[in-house]
Design an enzyme around this catalytic site. Sequence first.
Site, short mmCIF file in Angstrom:
data_model
loop_
_atom_site.label_atom_id
_atom_site.label_comp_id
_atom_site.label_asym_id
_atom_site.label_seq_id
_atom_site.Cartn_x
_atom_site.Cartn_y
_atom_site.Cartn_z
N GLY A 89 12.54 -8.70 -45.60
CA GLY A 89 13.85 -9.16 -46.06
C GLY A 89 14.99 -8.20 -45.81
O GLY A 89 16.09 -8.41 -46.32
N TRP A 91 16.64 -7.53 -42.86
CA TRP A 91 17.69 -8.23 -42.10
C TRP A 91 18.35 -9.29 -42.97
O TRP A 91 19.55 -9.50 -42.89
CB TRP A 91 17.08 -8.89 -40.86
CG TRP A 91 16.94 -7.98 -39.68
CD1 TRP A 91 16.79 -6.62 -39.70
CD2 TRP A 91 16.94 -8.36 -38.31
NE1 TRP A 91 16.68 -6.14 -38.42
CE2 TRP A 91 16.77 -7.18 -37.55
CE3 TRP A 91 17.05 -9.58 -37.65
CZ2 TRP A 91 16.72 -7.20 -36.15
CZ3 TRP A 91 16.99 -9.60 -36.25
CH2 TRP A 91 16.84 -8.42 -35.52
N ASP A 109 9.31 -16.62 -42.73
CA ASP A 109 8.29 -15.72 -42.21
C ASP A 109 6.91 -16.26 -42.56
O ASP A 109 6.76 -16.99 -43.55
CB ASP A 109 8.46 -14.32 -42.79
CG ASP A 109 7.75 -13.25 -41.96
OD1 ASP A 109 8.45 -12.51 -41.25
OD2 ASP A 109 6.51 -13.18 -42.00
N PHE A 127 7.36 -20.54 -38.18
CA PHE A 127 8.56 -21.09 -37.53
C PHE A 127 8.22 -21.99 -36.35
O PHE A 127 8.95 -22.93 -36.05
CB PHE A 127 9.47 -19.95 -37.06
CG PHE A 127 10.61 -20.42 -36.20
CD1 PHE A 127 11.75 -20.97 -36.79
CD2 PHE A 127 10.54 -20.36 -34.81
CE1 PHE A 127 12.80 -21.44 -35.99
CE2 PHE A 127 11.58 -20.81 -34.02
CZ PHE A 127 12.71 -21.35 -34.61
N LYS A 191 13.79 -10.34 -30.59
CA LYS A 191 12.98 -9.18 -30.24
C LYS A 191 11.83 -9.63 -29.36
O LYS A 191 11.22 -10.68 -29.59
CB LYS A 191 12.42 -8.51 -31.50
CG LYS A 191 11.50 -7.33 -31.20
CD LYS A 191 11.14 -6.57 -32.46
CE LYS A 191 10.16 -7.30 -33.33
NZ LYS A 191 9.79 -6.53 -34.53
#
Length: 237
Positions: A89, A91, A109, A127, A191
């Site tokens: 958490g 970000w 997540d 996701f 990323k």
Amino acid sequence: MSNIFFLRPPRRKATLEQLSIKYFSISAPKEKISSSRDWYLRHSKDEFVKKSKTDNYRARSAYKLLELQDKYRIIAPGYNVVECGAAPGAWTQVISQILGVKGRLVACDLLSFEPVEDAVILPNTDFTLPNNQLKILSHFENEKIHAVLSDMAPNITGNKSLDQDASLILVYSVLKFALQHTAKDGSLLVKLFNSPNTNRFLNDLKKFYRKVNIVKPASSRKESSEIYVLATNFAKA
């Protein structure tokens, strides 16, 4: 929509189980224990780890996003933002602080993580599954998304090629989502593990975003193969 290659599976001979992005656990050999001990010692002395405790961020990764935000202004107050790979958490904390009460942030997540003020969090959520993406979109009430951010990474197998392929699968799943739901001039930050396929991914991004840059924040560990790709000024899919 222009032709894009993310629907093609990697050509490497690997089973679906090997490329799985689900979290799993394996027993560690003795040499791994020594490596883990070295990592812990290095981690405990890390300046960004110490700073995160002082600044009340949940992880050192907060400073990666803070640096990129300071340089590129990825997020602005009032934006609609989707964050993938949000745990623990850090970000999410940074994004929420920038957005203010008028912005909307949905963070997900595979792992559990604690709530963050002014953010919708979806723990234990994969996701890549279409139903979960629909769940994310339901919180925006048919509005477009201004920024999609992903700090997702696959479970590390120790096989460099497999890890790179699994990372690429993740970023393409994020890109596919972003192409369908991003607002005009929106942004994408992902990323990935640098690999021979990185240029292919960059070229695909350039079909839809006017500016594409590889960025590596100062707080990224030098020995890490991770890089961040920032695509801005989304045109259209």
